[in-house]
Design an enzyme around this catalytic site. Structure first.
Site, short mmCIF file in Angstrom:
data_model
loop_
_atom_site.label_atom_id
_atom_site.label_comp_id
_atom_site.label_asym_id
_atom_site.label_seq_id
_atom_site.Cartn_x
_atom_site.Cartn_y
_atom_site.Cartn_z
N ASP A 138 0.84 -1.20 0.00
CA ASP A 138 0.00 0.00 0.00
C ASP A 138 0.88 1.25 0.00
O ASP A 138 1.60 1.51 0.97
CB ASP A 138 -0.90 -0.01 1.24
CG ASP A 138 -2.03 1.00 1.13
OD1 ASP A 138 -1.98 1.88 0.26
OD2 ASP A 138 -2.98 0.90 1.93
N ASP A 139 0.82 2.01 -1.08
CA ASP A 139 1.59 3.27 -1.21
C ASP A 139 3.10 3.04 -1.35
O ASP A 139 3.89 3.93 -1.05
CB ASP A 139 1.33 4.23 -0.03
CG ASP A 139 -0.09 4.76 0.02
OD1 ASP A 139 -0.92 4.34 -0.81
OD2 ASP A 139 -0.37 5.60 0.91
N CYS B 293 -6.11 4.23 -3.43
CA CYS B 293 -6.39 2.86 -2.95
C CYS B 293 -7.62 2.16 -3.51
O CYS B 293 -7.52 1.07 -4.06
CB CYS B 293 -6.54 2.88 -1.44
SG CYS B 293 -5.01 3.18 -0.57
N ARG C 179 -7.73 -1.17 -6.08
CA ARG C 179 -8.06 -2.53 -5.64
C ARG C 179 -9.20 -3.12 -6.47
O ARG C 179 -9.21 -4.31 -6.79
CB ARG C 179 -8.45 -2.50 -4.15
CG ARG C 179 -7.23 -2.41 -3.26
CD ARG C 179 -7.45 -1.66 -1.96
NE ARG C 179 -6.21 -0.97 -1.62
CZ ARG C 179 -5.20 -1.53 -0.96
NH1 ARG C 179 -5.31 -2.74 -0.48
NH2 ARG C 179 -4.07 -0.86 -0.76
N HIS D 248 -10.86 -2.33 1.78
CA HIS D 248 -11.10 -1.00 1.21
C HIS D 248 -11.95 -0.99 -0.06
O HIS D 248 -11.78 -0.14 -0.94
CB HIS D 248 -9.76 -0.28 0.95
CG HIS D 248 -9.87 1.20 1.15
ND1 HIS D 248 -8.83 2.09 0.95
CD2 HIS D 248 -10.92 1.96 1.55
CE1 HIS D 248 -9.24 3.31 1.21
NE2 HIS D 248 -10.48 3.26 1.58
N ASP E 129 -0.42 -0.65 -4.76
CA ASP E 129 -1.72 -0.12 -5.21
C ASP E 129 -1.63 1.25 -5.86
O ASP E 129 -2.52 1.65 -6.61
CB ASP E 129 -2.73 -0.08 -4.04
CG ASP E 129 -2.37 0.95 -2.99
OD1 ASP E 129 -1.17 1.30 -2.86
OD2 ASP E 129 -3.27 1.41 -2.28
N ASN E 130 -0.57 2.00 -5.54
CA ASN E 130 -0.36 3.33 -6.16
C ASN E 130 1.02 3.80 -5.74
O ASN E 130 1.72 3.12 -4.98
CB ASN E 130 -1.45 4.33 -5.73
CG ASN E 130 -1.70 4.39 -4.25
OD1 ASN E 130 -2.73 3.93 -3.77
ND2 ASN E 130 -0.75 4.92 -3.49
N LYS F 270 1.54 9.37 -5.41
CA LYS F 270 0.14 8.99 -5.13
C LYS F 270 -0.83 10.13 -5.40
O LYS F 270 -0.55 11.28 -5.05
CB LYS F 270 0.04 8.57 -3.66
CG LYS F 270 -1.36 8.30 -3.15
CD LYS F 270 -1.34 7.85 -1.70
CE LYS F 270 -2.74 7.65 -1.14
NZ LYS F 270 -2.73 7.10 0.23
MG MG Z 1 -2.63 3.14 -1.36
#
Ligand code: MG
Length: 490
Positions: free
Chosen positions: A68-69, A108, A112, A166, A315-316, A336
């Site tokens: 994540d990130d 996010c 996803r 999420h 995810d980004n 992001k």
């Molecule tokens: Mg993220």
């Protein structure tokens, strides 16, 4: 149970007809015969089908690890000079490391949705005004969307979600309703649901308070910790994943491990705290690296390495406004929240020892392709009557066959902001991830050559009008066909 006895067909009653063919009349109790034979026939067919499934050597287990990130420049094998990632570096050396791999969104929630459905988030409606779901948001992944888990489960795969979800908190959008047989993790980001008295800026702090957030830890939808102890999450996710692998080693399985970190607030377990030169961000990434090593080691120890396809990505891009807690996009522009390269180009590593020829690929690929590849490897049916944007990468990965050139679209929310075709990328709208309140519209569009200028610094639109025209035509074709979806609202 039946008390009818199985009849024996008496062939002596056969009659010979003038046409020369011998016909055997049905016995008088043929109905009873069929009643007896059919169950055996059915069982036999089931056994044949099961044997056929078991005999398919190329139906691997599938694991998707989603950070994540995590930025493009945050792993050793992607050039980080400070963060140590020996396990991911080894995974990359044994597999294929993509240089031009994209998340399908810059934040996010839509990211996803795209990974799990193989579709641009605009099609599923998972790209609303707020762009990500909050604890008080309505909406979530619609029930009719087909996820990787649903498609593979149809083919007999055991399925598990571990980590951040999420994609909605109401019933129909939850993991157990989206194809996962089991789920363990957080319903949304770890910086949401902050304690009311938490000082502003705590989430981006180098030393955030562990009791600052009330994000629940759920197992199969039930709260197991009202406020998750965040420094334990990477370790516990890893233990759950290793346990799942051991439990399901006899059946093909699909594991979706969506880590909570390195999204802020950043935490690492005591084994990793204070160990990285890159501060708490580096600690969190190094613990993720350890986690990847644990999973791959578990596969090797269980004799599953050559029967398991593993894909690692993010995810980004990095959350740059978090400063030292925000990671790096390496040479790429912005991070992001932006459709500049740093917002959406992310690490992408495929691993399947003995099947994938190790190397580096500069093919343009994306998280939506992970969907199509997983379905192809698992022999699952591609959903009908919907547009799938992902492309099956298995020929590329297993046989080195290049992908055909195709446009790739960059959305921010529901707005198409840019398009890449080959090495060229045109921007119609630009906006930094954070801090620039309104997008800047470009007419004529900006044009960059990502081979010569991966940092998107030199606009070469004027000298390349024909390229721009091709890209604009691809965008028009795409936009004419897109039907924006609606999120499930409850
Ligand atoms: Mg993220």
């Amino acid at each position: 149970m039946t008390d009818e006895k199985c009849p024996v067909i008496d062939v002596r009653e056969s009659t010979h007809h003038p046409g020369g063919q011998t016909q055997h009349p049905l016995p008088r109790n043929a109905g009873a015969t069929m009643k007896c034979v059919l169950p055996f026939l059915f069982s036999f067919c089931c056994l044949l089908a099961a044997a056929a499934l078991a005999a398919e050597p190329d139906r691997p287990n599938i694991i998707v690890i989603f950070a994540d990130d995590l930025g493009y420049g945050d792993l050793g094998c992607y050039g980080s000079p400070t963060i140590r990632t020996p396990q991911l570096d080894r995974m990359a050396a044994e597999g294929v490391r993509f240089t031009d791999f994209y998340s399908a969104a810059e934040v996010c929630t839509p990211s996803r949705a795209a990974l799990l459905t193989g579709r641009y988030p605009i099609r599923s409606g998972m790209c609303g005004d707020r762009r990500v779901l909050f604890p008080n948001s309505k909406g979530g992944l619609p029930a009719q969307e087909v996820t990787i888990a649903e498609a593979l489960r149809e083919r007999g795969y055991a399925t598990a979600h571990i980590g951040k979800w999420h994609l909605g908190i109401h019933e129909e959008s939850r993991p157990l309703k989206q194809g996962f047989e089991q789920s363990f993790g957080l319903p949304y980001s770890n910086d949401m649901d902050a304690r009311a008295d938490l000082p502003k800026g705590s989430s981006g702090s180098a030393t955030p308070p562990e009791d600052g957030w009330n994000v629940p830890l759920l197992r199969n939808g039930k709260v197991v910790e009202p406020a998750a102890r965040q420094s334990t999450l990477t370790k516990r996710y890893t233990q759950e994943a290793v346990k799942f692998i051991a439990e399901k080693k006899e059946s093909p399985f699909f594991l979706y491990l969506a880590h909570t970190f390195p999204h802020v607030p950043l935490f690492a377990s005591p084994d990793f705290q204070g160990k990285s030169r890159a501060g708490i961000y580096g600690d969190a990434v190094e613990e993720l690296d350890w986690s990847v090593g644990q999973l791959l080691d578990a596969l090797r120890q269980q004799g599953l390495a050559q029967r398991t396809f593993v894909f690692f990505t993010s995810d980004n891009g990095p959350w740059l406004i978090m400063g030292n807690q925000g990671g790096s996009a390496g040479p790429l522009r912005d991070g992001k929240g932006s459709t500049w390269e740093g917002g959406m180009r992310v690490p992408g590593i495929a691993w399947w020892p003995g099947k994938i020829k190790p190397g580096v690929s500069s093919e343009l690929a994306s998280t939506m392709d992970v969907f199509s590849t997983a379905l192809a490897l698992g022999g699952a049916a591609v959903p009908k009557d919907v547009t799938i944007d992902g492309r099956d990468l298995s020929q590329l990965l297993l046989q080195g066959r290049p992908l055909a050139e195709a446009p790739y679209f960059f959305y921010r929310g529901d707005k198409l902001a840019a398009c890449r075709l080959g090495s060229w990328k045109a921007h119609f709208l630009t906006q930094t991830g954070y801090g620039q309140p309104q997008p800047e519209r470009h007419d004529p569009p900006l044009l960059f050559h990502l081979g010569l200028d991966p940092s998107e610094k030199r606009n070469v639109a004027v000298a390349n009008a024909a390229v721009l025209a091709r890209i604009q035509s691809a965008v028009q074709t795409h936009q004419r066909a897109v039907v924006p979806g609606r999120p499930q609202l409850k």
